[in-house]
Design a protein around this motif. Sequence first.
Motif, short mmCIF file in Angstrom:
data_model
loop_
_atom_site.label_atom_id
_atom_site.label_comp_id
_atom_site.label_asym_id
_atom_site.label_seq_id
_atom_site.Cartn_x
_atom_site.Cartn_y
_atom_site.Cartn_z
N THR A 521 0.83 -1.19 0.00
CA THR A 521 0.00 0.00 0.00
C THR A 521 0.87 1.24 0.00
O THR A 521 1.98 1.24 0.55
CB THR A 521 -0.96 0.04 1.21
OG1 THR A 521 -1.76 1.23 1.13
CG2 THR A 521 -0.18 0.05 2.53
N ARG A 522 0.36 2.29 -0.61
CA ARG A 522 1.03 3.60 -0.61
C ARG A 522 0.47 4.49 0.50
O ARG A 522 0.96 5.61 0.68
CB ARG A 522 0.82 4.28 -1.96
CG ARG A 522 1.26 3.45 -3.14
CD ARG A 522 0.68 3.98 -4.45
NE ARG A 522 1.22 5.28 -4.78
CZ ARG A 522 0.66 6.12 -5.66
NH1 ARG A 522 -0.46 5.78 -6.28
NH2 ARG A 522 1.23 7.28 -5.91
N ASP A 523 -0.53 4.02 1.19
CA ASP A 523 -1.24 4.83 2.18
C ASP A 523 -0.80 4.45 3.59
O ASP A 523 -1.08 3.35 4.06
CB ASP A 523 -2.75 4.60 2.01
CG ASP A 523 -3.58 5.54 2.86
OD1 ASP A 523 -3.01 6.21 3.77
OD2 ASP A 523 -4.80 5.61 2.64
N PRO A 524 -0.13 5.35 4.30
CA PRO A 524 0.35 5.01 5.65
C PRO A 524 -0.77 4.80 6.65
O PRO A 524 -0.55 4.24 7.73
CB PRO A 524 1.21 6.22 6.03
CG PRO A 524 0.69 7.35 5.19
CD PRO A 524 0.25 6.72 3.90
N ARG A 525 -1.98 5.20 6.32
CA ARG A 525 -3.10 5.04 7.25
C ARG A 525 -3.65 3.61 7.23
O ARG A 525 -4.37 3.21 8.14
CB ARG A 525 -4.22 6.02 6.89
CG ARG A 525 -3.81 7.49 7.01
CD ARG A 525 -4.87 8.38 6.40
NE ARG A 525 -5.02 8.12 4.96
CZ ARG A 525 -5.91 8.74 4.19
NH1 ARG A 525 -6.72 9.65 4.71
NH2 ARG A 525 -5.98 8.47 2.90
N VAL A 526 -3.30 2.85 6.19
CA VAL A 526 -3.79 1.49 6.08
C VAL A 526 -2.90 0.57 6.91
O VAL A 526 -1.69 0.51 6.70
CB VAL A 526 -3.83 1.03 4.61
CG1 VAL A 526 -4.28 -0.41 4.50
CG2 VAL A 526 -4.76 1.95 3.80
N LYS A 527 -3.48 -0.14 7.85
CA LYS A 527 -2.70 -0.91 8.81
C LYS A 527 -2.67 -2.41 8.54
O LYS A 527 -2.03 -3.15 9.28
CB LYS A 527 -3.25 -0.66 10.22
CG LYS A 527 -3.28 0.80 10.64
CD LYS A 527 -1.88 1.42 10.59
CE LYS A 527 -1.91 2.87 11.05
NZ LYS A 527 -0.56 3.51 10.94
N ASP A 528 -3.36 -2.87 7.52
CA ASP A 528 -3.39 -4.31 7.25
C ASP A 528 -2.63 -4.69 6.00
O ASP A 528 -2.90 -5.72 5.38
CB ASP A 528 -4.84 -4.81 7.18
CG ASP A 528 -5.62 -4.18 6.03
OD1 ASP A 528 -5.13 -3.17 5.48
OD2 ASP A 528 -6.71 -4.69 5.71
N ARG A 529 -1.67 -3.84 5.59
CA ARG A 529 -0.87 -4.12 4.39
C ARG A 529 0.56 -3.69 4.62
O ARG A 529 0.87 -2.94 5.54
CB ARG A 529 -1.44 -3.38 3.17
CG ARG A 529 -2.87 -3.76 2.81
CD ARG A 529 -3.33 -3.02 1.57
NE ARG A 529 -4.71 -3.34 1.24
CZ ARG A 529 -5.35 -2.90 0.17
NH1 ARG A 529 -4.73 -2.13 -0.72
NH2 ARG A 529 -6.60 -3.24 -0.07
N HIS A 530 1.45 -4.14 3.73
CA HIS A 530 2.83 -3.67 3.74
C HIS A 530 2.85 -2.22 3.24
O HIS A 530 2.42 -1.94 2.12
CB HIS A 530 3.72 -4.51 2.81
CG HIS A 530 3.83 -5.95 3.19
ND1 HIS A 530 4.48 -6.37 4.30
CD2 HIS A 530 3.36 -7.07 2.58
CE1 HIS A 530 4.43 -7.70 4.37
NE2 HIS A 530 3.74 -8.13 3.34
#
Length: 576
Positions: A521-530
């Motif tokens: 993911t490119r989104d730092p807010r997403v917590k369930d991905r690299h």
Amino acid sequence: MLRALCGLMVLGGSVASAETHHFKPTLGHATFAVRPPVLTIKPGDVVESESLWGEWYEKAGGKWPGEVGPIAIEGAEPGDTLVVEILKVRPNRDTAVSTQGGRFGALVPDEGTAMLNDMFPRGRYVWRLDRARMTGTVDLPGSATKSITVPLRPMLGRVAVAPEGEMSFDGIWPGQFGGNMDASDVREGTTVYLPVFHPSALFYFGDGHALQGDGEVCGSGLETSMDVAFRFGLLKKKTIEWPRLEDAEHLMVAGSARPLSDALRIAFVELINWLVADYGFAKPDAYQLVSQVAVVRVAAMVDPLYTVVAKFPKRFLPPRAAGADGGAPGVRLADMPWTEAERVLTPDRVVVLPLGAAAKEHGPHLTLGNDQILADYEAARVVAARPVALLPTLTYGHYPAFVEYPGSVSLSSRTQKDAVVEICRSIARFGPRRFYVLNTGVSTVPPLREAAQELAGEGILMRFTDVLKAGKAAEDQVRQQRWGTHADEIETSMILYMQPASVRMERAVADGEVVRAGPLTRDPRVKDRHYSPSGVFGDATLATWQKGEKIVEAAIADILKDIDAIATAPLPATGR
């Protein structure tokens, strides 16, 4: 190779009896001429050596070190053709020099062209080479861009045999004997054909360029010394007039003359003659076809003679049945009509389907087509080594982990599975029941496994490459990064070995340090991905072509073992 002439090819007693010679040159020659050989070998032998380094590379006005040779090839006679397979050309120094100005170059007055212009100022640029990452960097002090880094594409400026009769040519001359052609096609993976004028042929080489653009307009590439390897062969009683070259995509002829138009005419006339003599074209037809599909490279436009390379795309050559060319034992189905495919698609034939994404992100330093490069390279190695029938590369697949990055395309798992099943079914109806998918992805494994199970119920055996296992032992030996699975140290090293010009190492990064489950993911807010802003998961800055060589060669060996196993494995019972 010269496919219609396979019956005349001499490679020594057998491949098994061929020798590898490790030759360390100590003396260079300023001319191409008949002289006692420094080494004598047999057809089929490999020579590992290096071009010469000297004071020319170290200071302005220094003496040129000369060329290595001559190497004698036993059994070569006037009227034969010397075959030189270029197995390796790699810089062995950390600098390269490019000079310009004075009376040497395409854009300045030279010895053969009088002009009223003032001479262009002399210059000497010293490039810094990163040999592991295959890049060159140069300072541009007078420009807004103060330095630039570019990918390297190593080549040899000079390959030659001793010229006809008692002639002796200075090292800067090109001609029918080869010489200083400065053609950037003379690189790894190219086979060079040279006419033989004297017993033993007497082969010379030198003038390594880490990079050179078409025309060599300033008169100099990135001049440096090279580690090299050649395999030698002979085409007995086969006479050619000018040097010929061949790689995976083109037949080529180099013509050298002045003016430039004469060099072009020589190259194209000889290219047409080649097509007529060896590939069954009538001369008027060859003239027409070459006029529409050929491409041309102005290799070098530098005093004393200019060199032009005329190139014919091999996809337009007449297709041949399996083994008819005496070269690669496998066949490419895309290169033949259905009438020949019918003869090739027999029940004992293993059919190979390459699978590699042409639209999948690989960070800022690798192309979206990175996996297709991997698949096409592996396919070329397989078809050259085993009697398989090769299908065109399937360039779309199941890659859900990368869809946040522009340009990436992913099919559903079911679509991926169905595509492979239907491709195999289409071919199986004509006889083959054994299929191997050259797989280059990780997320493609589950749909491929499902495809194999579905096909097994129809009596069709399908296996595929597990990229987490192929070449794994070699990967473990060279790995330095703490983690990584995508566009990382390993994958980047492989492409540096396979196709270095497609890698932008100056853009390589270490990324993906937040290790989580799930896709990138490119989104730092997403917590369930690299989390990886760059699309890299690992440390691509650690990549080197030397690591890539070990990994790729080990992976190819594992793939060939898989194909050998499937060729003899029992077919699944139907109705499962």
